[in-house]
Write a protein that holds these residues in place. Structure first.
Motif, mmCIF file in Angstrom:
data_model
loop_
_atom_site.group_PDB
_atom_site.id
_atom_site.type_symbol
_atom_site.label_atom_id
_atom_site.label_comp_id
_atom_site.label_asym_id
_atom_site.label_seq_id
_atom_site.Cartn_x
_atom_site.Cartn_y
_atom_site.Cartn_z
ATOM 1 N N GLY A 106 0.800 -1.220 0.000
ATOM 2 C CA GLY A 106 0.000 0.000 0.000
ATOM 3 C C GLY A 106 0.832 1.269 0.000
ATOM 4 N N MET A 107 2.095 1.153 -0.337
ATOM 5 C CA MET A 107 2.990 2.308 -0.328
ATOM 6 C C MET A 107 3.142 2.928 -1.711
ATOM 7 S SD MET A 107 5.845 0.616 2.173
ATOM 8 C CE MET A 107 6.906 2.030 2.249
ATOM 9 N N LEU A 108 2.537 2.314 -2.730
ATOM 10 C CA LEU A 108 2.665 2.788 -4.098
ATOM 11 C C LEU A 108 1.408 2.372 -4.843
ATOM 12 C CD1 LEU A 108 4.897 4.039 -5.996
ATOM 13 C CD2 LEU A 108 5.464 1.709 -6.618
ATOM 14 N N SER A 109 0.885 3.268 -5.658
ATOM 15 C CA SER A 109 -0.311 2.906 -6.432
ATOM 16 C C SER A 109 0.079 2.685 -7.887
ATOM 17 C CB SER A 109 -1.372 4.003 -6.334
ATOM 18 O OG SER A 109 -1.083 5.063 -7.210
ATOM 19 N N ASP A 110 -0.843 2.122 -8.649
ATOM 20 C CA ASP A 110 -0.589 1.865 -10.075
ATOM 21 C C ASP A 110 -0.352 3.159 -10.842
ATOM 22 O OD1 ASP A 110 -0.723 -0.879 -9.948
ATOM 23 O OD2 ASP A 110 -2.873 -0.938 -10.315
ATOM 24 N N ASN A 111 -0.886 4.262 -10.335
ATOM 25 C CA ASN A 111 -0.786 5.532 -11.045
ATOM 26 C C ASN A 111 0.466 6.326 -10.685
ATOM 27 O OD1 ASN A 111 -3.279 4.984 -12.191
ATOM 28 N ND2 ASN A 111 -4.367 5.926 -10.505
ATOM 29 N N ASP A 112 1.219 5.874 -9.689
ATOM 30 C CA ASP A 112 2.391 6.633 -9.253
ATOM 31 C C ASP A 112 3.542 6.490 -10.244
ATOM 32 O OD1 ASP A 112 1.197 7.586 -6.985
ATOM 33 O OD2 ASP A 112 2.006 6.042 -5.667
ATOM 34 N N THR A 113 4.110 7.635 -10.594
ATOM 35 C CA THR A 113 5.327 7.682 -11.395
ATOM 36 C C THR A 113 6.266 8.626 -10.667
ATOM 37 O OG1 THR A 113 4.605 9.596 -12.680
ATOM 38 C CG2 THR A 113 4.023 7.412 -13.547
ATOM 39 N N PRO A 114 7.553 8.597 -10.968
ATOM 40 C CA PRO A 114 8.458 9.541 -10.298
ATOM 41 C C PRO A 114 8.029 10.998 -10.503
ATOM 42 C CG PRO A 114 9.723 7.835 -11.396
ATOM 43 C CD PRO A 114 8.288 7.629 -11.784
#
Length: 171
Positions: A106-114
Motif C-alpha cells: 500500500g505504499m505505491l499505487s498503479d498511477n504513481d510515477t516519479p
C-alpha cells in the motif's frame, strides 16, 4: 457461541458437507473427470458431480475456497517468488519486483510515477507555504488578506485545471 452460530459467521465453503468441500478442493487443484471424482466423494453417479457443479453453493464455495487459498498458501508463494526476483540480474526485473512489493504494502499505487510523486511533493510544499502565509497574514492584517489568498488559490486551481500542472525548472 454454538457451533451453528460459528458456522454462520464463516464463509460459504464452511457451510458445505464434507463431500461438497472435497469436490471443491479437487476442482481447485486440477482437472479430473467426473467418473474419477464420483467414487472419491462416495457418489454412485458421475452425473451427480455435474449437477453439483451447476448449483449456486458450488460457485460460492469455490470462490470462498479460492480466496482463502490465495490469501494463505499462494500469497506466501508469490511473495517468496517476488523476493527472489529482487536479486535477479536484470535491473528491470528487480525494479518491477520492488514496485510490486511496494504496491502490495500500500505504499505505491498503479498511477504513481516519479514525476507524479515529485508533483505531489511540490503541491504539498506549496500548500504548506500558503497555509503559513495565510496564518501570518491573518495575524498581521486580518480577514482581508485571507480573502485575497483564497481568490489567488482559486485562480491558480482554475489555471491548473485548464492547462495542467505547471512544470518546475528542477524536473
Amino acid at each position: 457461541m454454538t457451533k451453528r452460530n460459528e458456522k454462520s459467521i464463516r464463509g460459504p465453503f464452511d457451510r458445505l458437507t464434507k463431500e461438497q468441500q472435497t469436490l471443491i478442493r479437487i476442482d481447485f487443484e486440477g482437472n479430473q473427470s467426473n467418473a474419477t471424482i464420483a467414487p472419491k466423494l462416495g457418489l454412485k453417479s458421475s452425473d451427480t458431480v455435474s449437477r453439483w457443479r451447476a448449483k449456486k453453493w458450488y460457485e460460492l464455495g469455490l470462490a470462498d475456497y479460492t480466496q482463502r487459498a490465495i490469501k494463505t498458501t499462494l500469497k506466501r508463494k508469490a511473495l517468496n517468488a517476488i523476493q527472489e526476483l529482487l536479486n535477479a540480474k536484470s535491473e528491470m526485473v528487480r525494479l518491477q519486483a520492488a514496485n510490486t512489493l511496494l504496491k502490495m504494502a500500500g505504499m505505491l499505487s498503479d498511477n504513481d510515477t516519479p514525476e507524479l510523486m515529485q508533483a505531489k511533493i511540490r503541491k504539498a510544499n506549496a500548500d504548506a507555504r500558503v497555509a503559513e502565509a495565510r496564518a501570518k497574514s491573518m495575524e498581521d492584517n486580518g480577514q482581508d488578506v485571507e480573502m485575497l489568498l483564497d481568490k489567488l488559490m482559486d485562480k491558480v486551481t482554475e489555471e491548473d485545471k485548464k492547462n495542467g500542472p505547471r512544470q518546475s525548472s528542477d524536473s
